[in-house]
Scaffold this motif. Sequence first.
Motif, PDB file in Angstrom:
ATOM      1  N   GLU A 179       3.278  15.037   1.945  1.00 60.01           N
ATOM      2  CA  GLU A 179       2.076  14.287   1.581  1.00 60.01           C
ATOM      3  C   GLU A 179       1.765  13.164   2.568  1.00 60.01           C
ATOM      4  O   GLU A 179       0.617  12.993   2.990  1.00 60.01           O
ATOM      5  CB  GLU A 179       2.233  13.696   0.177  1.00 60.01           C
ATOM      6  CG  GLU A 179       1.005  12.929  -0.295  1.00 60.01           C
ATOM      7  CD  GLU A 179       1.186  12.320  -1.675  1.00 60.01           C
ATOM      8  OE1 GLU A 179       0.246  11.672  -2.166  1.00 60.01           O
ATOM      9  OE2 GLU A 179       2.280  12.480  -2.253  1.00 60.01           O
ATOM     10  N   LYS A 180       2.775  12.398   2.970  1.00 59.00           N
ATOM     11  CA  LYS A 180       2.536  11.267   3.855  1.00 59.00           C
ATOM     12  C   LYS A 180       2.165  11.734   5.257  1.00 59.00           C
ATOM     13  O   LYS A 180       1.317  11.126   5.923  1.00 59.00           O
ATOM     14  CB  LYS A 180       3.762  10.356   3.890  1.00 59.00           C
ATOM     15  CG  LYS A 180       3.994   9.621   2.581  1.00 59.00           C
ATOM     16  CD  LYS A 180       5.176   8.675   2.670  1.00 59.00           C
ATOM     17  CE  LYS A 180       5.357   7.916   1.360  1.00 59.00           C
ATOM     18  NZ  LYS A 180       6.513   6.984   1.405  1.00 59.00           N
ATOM     19  N   ILE A 181       2.801  12.815   5.712  1.00 62.79           N
ATOM     20  CA  ILE A 181       2.472  13.349   7.039  1.00 62.79           C
ATOM     21  C   ILE A 181       1.050  13.874   7.055  1.00 62.79           C
ATOM     22  O   ILE A 181       0.272  13.582   7.973  1.00 62.79           O
ATOM     23  CB  ILE A 181       3.466  14.460   7.445  1.00 62.79           C
ATOM     24  CG1 ILE A 181       4.885  13.906   7.529  1.00 62.79           C
ATOM     25  CG2 ILE A 181       3.059  15.077   8.786  1.00 62.79           C
ATOM     26  CD1 ILE A 181       5.939  14.952   7.784  1.00 62.79           C
ATOM     27  N   ILE A 182       0.694  14.640   6.032  1.00 67.38           N
ATOM     28  CA  ILE A 182      -0.655  15.209   6.008  1.00 67.38           C
ATOM     29  C   ILE A 182      -1.721  14.129   5.818  1.00 67.38           C
ATOM     30  O   ILE A 182      -2.845  14.256   6.323  1.00 67.38           O
ATOM     31  CB  ILE A 182      -0.783  16.313   4.929  1.00 67.38           C
ATOM     32  CG1 ILE A 182      -2.001  17.196   5.239  1.00 67.38           C
ATOM     33  CG2 ILE A 182      -0.887  15.724   3.528  1.00 67.38           C
ATOM     34  CD1 ILE A 182      -2.089  18.437   4.379  1.00 67.38           C
ATOM     35  N   ASN A 183      -1.387  13.046   5.124  1.00 68.97           N
ATOM     36  CA  ASN A 183      -2.327  11.931   4.990  1.00 68.97           C
ATOM     37  C   ASN A 183      -2.681  11.353   6.365  1.00 68.97           C
ATOM     38  O   ASN A 183      -3.849  11.092   6.667  1.00 68.97           O
ATOM     39  CB  ASN A 183      -1.734  10.827   4.117  1.00 68.97           C
ATOM     40  CG  ASN A 183      -1.797  11.151   2.639  1.00 68.97           C
ATOM     41  OD1 ASN A 183      -2.563  12.022   2.225  1.00 68.97           O
ATOM     42  ND2 ASN A 183      -1.008  10.463   1.844  1.00 68.97           N
ATOM     43  N   SER A 184      -1.652  11.163   7.199  1.00 68.85           N
ATOM     44  CA  SER A 184      -1.884  10.638   8.544  1.00 68.85           C
ATOM     45  C   SER A 184      -2.659  11.634   9.396  1.00 68.85           C
ATOM     46  O   SER A 184      -3.560  11.258  10.155  1.00 68.85           O
ATOM     47  CB  SER A 184      -0.546  10.306   9.224  1.00 68.85           C
ATOM     48  OG  SER A 184       0.100   9.228   8.578  1.00 68.85           O
ATOM     49  N   VAL A 185      -2.300  12.897   9.282  1.00 68.06           N
ATOM     50  CA  VAL A 185      -2.985  13.945  10.043  1.00 68.06           C
ATOM     51  C   VAL A 185      -4.464  14.008   9.660  1.00 68.06           C
ATOM     52  O   VAL A 185      -5.353  14.112  10.526  1.00 68.06           O
ATOM     53  CB  VAL A 185      -2.305  15.311   9.817  1.00 68.06           C
ATOM     54  CG1 VAL A 185      -3.208  16.456  10.286  1.00 68.06           C
ATOM     55  CG2 VAL A 185      -0.965  15.354  10.549  1.00 68.06           C
ATOM     56  N   LYS A 186      -4.752  13.909   8.391  1.00 64.95           N
ATOM     57  CA  LYS A 186      -6.149  13.953   7.935  1.00 64.95           C
ATOM     58  C   LYS A 186      -6.929  12.735   8.420  1.00 64.95           C
ATOM     59  O   LYS A 186      -8.114  12.831   8.733  1.00 64.95           O
ATOM     60  CB  LYS A 186      -6.197  14.066   6.409  1.00 64.95           C
ATOM     61  CG  LYS A 186      -5.838  15.451   5.888  1.00 64.95           C
ATOM     62  CD  LYS A 186      -5.940  15.528   4.368  1.00 64.95           C
ATOM     63  CE  LYS A 186      -5.671  16.947   3.872  1.00 64.95           C
ATOM     64  NZ  LYS A 186      -5.742  17.038   2.393  1.00 64.95           N
ATOM     65  N   ALA A 187      -6.248  11.592   8.474  1.00 65.61           N
ATOM     66  CA  ALA A 187      -6.906  10.384   8.997  1.00 65.61           C
ATOM     67  C   ALA A 187      -7.242  10.577  10.477  1.00 65.61           C
ATOM     68  O   ALA A 187      -8.322  10.183  10.936  1.00 65.61           O
ATOM     69  CB  ALA A 187      -5.999   9.173   8.807  1.00 65.61           C
ATOM     70  N   PHE A 188      -6.326  11.186  11.217  1.00 65.45           N
ATOM     71  CA  PHE A 188      -6.581  11.490  12.631  1.00 65.45           C
ATOM     72  C   PHE A 188      -7.763  12.444  12.780  1.00 65.45           C
ATOM     73  O   PHE A 188      -8.662  12.215  13.605  1.00 65.45           O
ATOM     74  CB  PHE A 188      -5.331  12.111  13.256  1.00 65.45           C
ATOM     75  CG  PHE A 188      -5.596  12.934  14.483  1.00 65.45           C
ATOM     76  CD1 PHE A 188      -5.921  12.328  15.689  1.00 65.45           C
ATOM     77  CD2 PHE A 188      -5.538  14.322  14.434  1.00 65.45           C
ATOM     78  CE1 PHE A 188      -6.179  13.093  16.829  1.00 65.45           C
ATOM     79  CE2 PHE A 188      -5.800  15.095  15.554  1.00 65.45           C
ATOM     80  CZ  PHE A 188      -6.120  14.478  16.754  1.00 65.45           C
ATOM     81  N   LEU A 189      -7.796  13.503  11.970  1.00 70.39           N
ATOM     82  CA  LEU A 189      -8.886  14.478  12.046  1.00 70.39           C
ATOM     83  C   LEU A 189     -10.221  13.843  11.649  1.00 70.39           C
ATOM     84  O   LEU A 189     -11.275  14.210  12.184  1.00 70.39           O
ATOM     85  CB  LEU A 189      -8.573  15.672  11.151  1.00 70.39           C
ATOM     86  CG  LEU A 189      -7.386  16.540  11.597  1.00 70.39           C
ATOM     87  CD1 LEU A 189      -7.060  17.589  10.537  1.00 70.39           C
ATOM     88  CD2 LEU A 189      -7.669  17.206  12.944  1.00 70.39           C
ATOM     89  N   LYS A 190     -10.153  12.886  10.747  1.00 66.72           N
ATOM     90  CA  LYS A 190     -11.365  12.167  10.344  1.00 66.72           C
ATOM     91  C   LYS A 190     -11.911  11.375  11.528  1.00 66.72           C
ATOM     92  O   LYS A 190     -13.127  11.398  11.794  1.00 66.72           O
ATOM     93  CB  LYS A 190     -11.062  11.230   9.175  1.00 66.72           C
ATOM     94  CG  LYS A 190     -12.276  10.461   8.641  1.00 66.72           C
ATOM     95  CD  LYS A 190     -11.867   9.629   7.416  1.00 66.72           C
ATOM     96  CE  LYS A 190     -13.082   8.951   6.779  1.00 66.72           C
ATOM     97  NZ  LYS A 190     -13.669   7.913   7.656  1.00 66.72           N
TER      98      LYS A 190
END
Length: 258
Positions: free
Chosen positions: A120-131
């Motif tokens: 969850e925490k890794i994907i949260n950061s990844v999604k912020a990057f993609l945003k």
Amino acid sequence: METYLLYNGKVKLNFDPIKHIYYMENEIIYGTTNIVGIIEKKGLIFWAVNQCIQNLKNIWKAGKSYDEIEINNILQSSKDIHKEKTDQAAMIGEYVHSWIEKYIKAKINNTELPKLPVNEKIINSVKAFLKWESENKVEWIDSEKKILSLKYKYAGTLDAEAIVNGELSIIDFKTSNGIWDEYLLQVSAYLKAREEETKQDYKNVYIIRIGKDGELETKKVNDKELKDCFKAFLGCLEVYKWKMKRKGEEINKLKTNK
């Protein structure tokens, strides 16, 4: 040992990924992370103390008696709790940076993009990057690029280079809880080293914080601020060199006295 050819192949920079040390021929070249690491991080000290207090609150029960061993175990676990959380945060940060590196290189080489992480925490950061990427026009140039200043004798690894909204830019990704002062010094060092090597005019430097909670924070550092930051970085470099010299002198004394 990893070897990188810089300055149009004229300069060989070696990097030991285990010791995390850079070499040019037989000379140790200090890394930007260690150099700016000499800055006292008061915020982290307060955070560590609060982690200890919170752990004690979670364990101690009002009205309960504790024997000597229980007290020792409680205090020991509270003393080390900030290290556990720091190690976990560092591990998450490594996974995030690794995924972003694979993603950027896949974009550059027009190959299959990496699958999204599960944690969850890794994907949260990844999604912020993609945003951030989706909100800007980004043409990726390089990822995890080794940098070297021959003039000032320091090295490092910048996260990415890209043309962002039509301007050549250096980008630094952070998964921390804030954008700290030492980050500004570090990116100013990246900029100066790249300008020294490429002779190109980098228009922007971005620090992009992609939080483990999905928070996105972006700092675009202007030219005046970068100049001031680089002066401070050079000050840190001199202090770090002094510390390493003192450390070497102490080691030689110990060897001599044996």
